[in-house]
Design an enzyme around this catalytic site. Structure first.
Site, mmCIF file in Angstrom:
data_model
loop_
_atom_site.group_PDB
_atom_site.id
_atom_site.type_symbol
_atom_site.label_atom_id
_atom_site.label_comp_id
_atom_site.label_asym_id
_atom_site.label_seq_id
_atom_site.Cartn_x
_atom_site.Cartn_y
_atom_site.Cartn_z
ATOM 1 C CB THR B 164 -0.971 0.016 1.204
ATOM 2 O OG1 THR B 164 -0.231 -0.134 2.411
ATOM 3 C CG2 THR B 164 -1.988 -1.094 1.076
ATOM 4 C CE LYS B 190 0.302 -3.618 3.200
ATOM 5 N NZ LYS B 190 -0.401 -2.635 4.096
ATOM 6 C CB THR B 201 2.250 -8.275 12.754
ATOM 7 O OG1 THR B 201 2.784 -7.076 12.228
ATOM 8 C CG2 THR B 201 2.608 -9.426 11.853
ATOM 9 C CD GLU B 287 1.478 5.186 6.451
ATOM 10 O OE1 GLU B 287 0.694 4.756 5.606
ATOM 11 O OE2 GLU B 287 1.120 5.757 7.490
ATOM 12 C CG ASN B 409 -0.776 8.536 7.773
ATOM 13 O OD1 ASN B 409 -1.455 7.661 7.258
ATOM 14 N ND2 ASN B 409 0.464 8.351 8.192
ATOM 15 C CB THR B 414 -8.445 13.944 0.336
ATOM 16 O OG1 THR B 414 -7.352 14.150 1.234
ATOM 17 C CG2 THR B 414 -9.667 13.584 1.113
#
Lengths: 414, 414
Positions: B164, B190, B201, B287, B409, B414
C-alpha cells in the site's frame, strides 16, 4: 470592570469571568520574572497567599517523578497547607538525581525565607528540558525580586513565566455564591508537549478563596482531575513533571464546603469547569496543533471502557493526521475504538463527525462525505461514538498532528 | 546462481538467501496482477502450493477484524491445511458488514474453483482503505488470470501486489539442513502505517517446505510472532487486518519437525530469523521513516516488563521525533521508560545510544553529546536500556516520526 458571562450548569449556576485572573480569589498575589533559564522569555513565577491555604495536589504516575514534585508532596504532607508555589520553566529538574533534589529544596527554602513562612508551605514545580541541572546561580538571586513583585496584578507575568512551547497563556476563572458569599475559583496551566496525563497532568495551579478542608479538597481535586486533565492527550507521552495543585484561602468566609453542604454541587461544577477549560486549553495549544479535537463516547458498558475508547480515538496518530487533513476517514476512528479494549458490538456502533452521522448501527451512511469533511474543519472537531451498549459516558480532548509537531520536536534542544 | 550468506546463530546454523523468493520452498508458486482496485500498481496476488500445506495463522486483536480474516480462520479451522492465499491491496474489506463477508467468501470460492481445490483451503487477506466495499466486478474477472500466471517466477509480482504505502517489497529467505535434506523458509510482508501489532501483525506470508504438523506450526508461529512482529510499531495504531500466515508443503522430505527433533533449534532459529527480518523491514519502511530504530532492554525483572519498556520507548512520539532530528535527548527516553509500566529503580538504569553510554546508574554522563548524536544518525539507530534489575530482555523495532508521516496520512484518501 470585567465582563461576566452567565453559565448555567446542569444542577448549578456559576459565572465565567471574562478576564480571568489567578489572583482574583481573595488572598492571592502572583509575580513572574526572566532570570535567564530561558533566553528571553519569563521563566520564574510565584503564587502566594496571605494566609496558609488549605491545599491539595495530584502528581504524574511516571516512575521518574521530577525532584520538585517530591519536595512539594513532602511539604504538603506535613499539615495539608500551602502558602506559596514557586515555578520555573525552561528546565524540568527531572532525572537530575541528588543534586536535583537539593536544588528543588533550595528553591523552596529561599522562597520561604523571603516570604517569611515555613519551608514546608512552599510548593515547587518545574517544566522544560529533562536531565539538565537547574542554573541555581540565576534562580536564587531572582527569588527576592520575585517576592518583591508579588501583586494582585501579577497574573499575566506569572502565567507567562510557566510556559514552554505553549503559544499562549491558559487561564480560567469562575465565580459563584456559597452561603451568600461570592466564592471564586481561578486556574492557570501550561502545556504543550509530552502530554498524556495519568492520574495527574501537566502543570496547573488553581486558586480559590472558598473555605474547604484539606481531605475534601484533595478528593475533589482527584475526582475532577480524572474527568478533565486525565482525559487529554497531545502525543501519548506522560511527563515526569505533571502536577495539578490547588490552594484554598478560605477568605470568602463561607461555611466549609463538604459534599453535605447545600451548595456543594454548585462548587463542584464550578471547580470542574475551571479544570475542564484548562485541560481543553492545553489540548488546543498542543504542539503544532491547529485545532482542538473532542471525542465523546456514549452508551458504553462501563465508564472505564468509555474512557479507554475516547482516549484511544483522540490519541490515534492516524485520527490526528486525518483531522489535520480534514479527511473524514471514519475507518481509522473505528479502528482505534477496536483496539481500545472497550467492549462493544461492532454492529451497534453509531459514529458522528460533528452532527453528521457517518456510521449507523455499524454500517457506513452514504452521501455524507462532504458534510463530514466540513464538520471536521470546525474548531473543536467533534467526534461522537455511541456504542449503544449501556449508560456509561466519557469525553476526551486532544489535537491534530501536524508538520509543526514534528518540526518543534525534531529541533527542541538543538 | 544466487548468493548465499552464512549466518551462524547461537545454537544453530542457517544460510540467508541473497535473492529471497517466496516461491523458493518446494511446491510453491505465486502471481500478482493489476485489476483496478488501485489506480496503477498491482493489487491482486496469489500464493499456491501444489499439495495441501500444513498451515497456521495469527490475527489482529482489534475488535474489528476484517472479513477476510474471519474467512481465513474458519477455513483453516476445518483441517489445519491451506493450499492457496489470495490477497488484494488498496481496500481492506474491513468494517464492511455482511456484504464484506460475502465478498471475502466470493474471493475464496472463485480462487478455489479455478485452482480446483476445496474452498476452505484458500486463505484470504486484504489491506488498504477501511470501510469501502471491494470492487468485486474488477476482482472476480482477475482471478482466472491470476491462477493462470502462477509460476515459481511470480515472486516479484506477488510481493508488489500486496503493497500500500510501502516504498519497497519486503522479503526474506533462509535455508538450512534438516535430516540431511535442504529445508527452506521464505516470507513476504507489507507495512507500512497503522502498525502496532498485538498478538499478530500486518500482512506477512511465510512459505516453507519443511514437514511439520499443524499444532506444532501454530505454536511455533505464535511464539515467534510474539518476539518479532508483535515488537514493532510505526504509529501505535493496531490495524483491523493484521495477519501472519504460514504454509508448510512438507516437500523437503524431512522427518516431521517437533521440539524433540534434533534440528528443532536450527529450524526455530531460521524461522525466527525470517519473521524478525520481515518485522524489521516493515518498521524500517514505516510511513515517512528515514531509518529503523531498535530498542533493546536488558536486565529487566520480568520479560513482560522488558517488552513494555522496549515498546514504550520505540513508540514514543517524542523519542521518534528526536531520532529524526538527531537529538540525543535521553530525558525523553527515560520518560518513556518511566511511563511504560515496567518495574525498575531509576538509579540503576544505564542508557546507551549506539555504543555510547549517556546515562550510567541513573546519572547523565557528561561530554558525550556529540558522540551520541553521531550514533543516533546511524541506521538502525540503536537505543539500549539496562535496568540492572534481573535477567529479562526484549527488543522492539520502530522508526522515526517525520514530516512525511504527517503528509502521507493527512492526505491518504483525498
Amino acid at each position: 470592570m470585567e465582563q461576566l458571562q452567565v453559565k448555567v450548569a446542569e444542577e448549578a449556576e456559576f459565572r465565567v469571568a471574562g478576564e480571568p485572573r489567578i489572583t482574583s480569589p481573595q488572598g492571592f498575589t502572583a509575580s513572574g520574572l526572566h532570570v535567564g533559564i530561558k533566553r528571553k522569555r519569563k521563566d520564574l513565577g510565584l503564587i502566594a497567599c496571605e494566609v496558609p491555604a488549605t491545599a491539595a495536589a495530584v502528581y504524574t504516575m511516571n516512575t521518574y517523578q521530577a525532584a520538585p514534585l517530591r519536595v512539594t508532596r513532602e511539604g504538603l504532607a506535613m499539615e495539608g497547607k500551602m502558602q506559596a508555589m514557586i515555578v520555573n520553566s525552561g528546565n524540568a529538574n527531572a532525572c537530575t538525581g541528588a543534586r536535583g533534589l537539593e536544588d528543588a529544596k533550595a528553591m523552596q527554602r529561599e522562597a520561604a525565607q523571603w516570604l517569611n513562612i515555613p519551608e514546608h508551605r512552599v510548593g515547587v514545580a518545574s517544566t522544560g528540558v529533562i536531565g539538565e541541572t537547574l542554573p541555581m546561580d540565576r534562580i536564587q538571586p531572582g527569588i527576592p525580586e520575585l517576592v518583591k513583585q508579588l501583586d494582585s496584578a501579577g497574573h499575566d507575568s506569572f502565567c507567562q513565566s510557566i510556559l514552554t512551547t505553549d503559544t499562549r497563556i491558559k487561564t480560567v476563572e469562575v465565580r459563584l455564591t456559597v452561603d451568600g458569599r461570592e466564592v471564586r475559583v481561578a486556574g492557570a496551566a501550561k502545556g504543550s508537549g509530552m502530554i498524556h496525563p495519568r492520574m495527574a497532568t501537566m502543570l496547573a495551579f488553581i486558586n480559590t478563596d472558598a473555605a474547604i478542608e484539606a481531605p475534601v479538597l484533595q478528593s475533589l481535586l482527584r475526582q475532577v482531575t480524572d474527568e478533565t486533565f486525565n482525559m487529554i492527550t497531545v502525543d501519548g507521552d506522560c511527563s515526569t513533571n505533571d502536577m495539578v495543585s490547588v490552594m484554598a484561602s478560605g477568605l470568602a468566609g463561607n461555611e466549609p464546603l463538604t459534599p453535605d453542604h447545600p451548595q456543594w454541587p454548585a462548587y463542584y461544577q464550578a471547580f470542574s469547569y475551571v479544570a475542564r477549560e484548562l485541560a481543553q486549553l492545553i489540548a488546543r495549544d498542543g504542539e503544532g496543533a491547529t485545532r482542538l479535537v473532542e471525542v465523546v463516547v456514549t452508551g458504553g458498558e462501563t465508564r472505564e471502557g468509555a474512557r479507554r475508547a475516547a482516549k484511544a480515538v483522540v490519541g490515534s496518530s492516524l485520527v490526528k493526521t486525518a483531522v489535520f487533513g480534514a479527511d473524514p476517514n471514519w475507518g481509522r476512528i473505528l479502528t482505534a475504538l477496536g483496539y481500545s479494549g472497550a467492549r462493544f458490538h461492532p454492529d451497534r456502533v453509531d459514529l458522528y463527525i460533528g452532527s453528521i452521522c457517518v456510521v449507523h448501527q455499524g454500517c457506513p451512511v452514504s452521501g455524507v462525505e462532504e458534510l463530514a469533511k466540513e464538520a471536521l474543519v470546525q474548531d473543536p472537531a467533534r467526534i461522537e461514538l455511541n456504542l449503544n451498549q449501556g449508560e456509561a459516558e466519557a469525553t476526551a480532548w486532544g489535537c491534530d498532528l501536524t508538520y509543526d509537531y514534528v518540526r518543534i520536536n525534531a529541533s527542541y534542544r538543538t
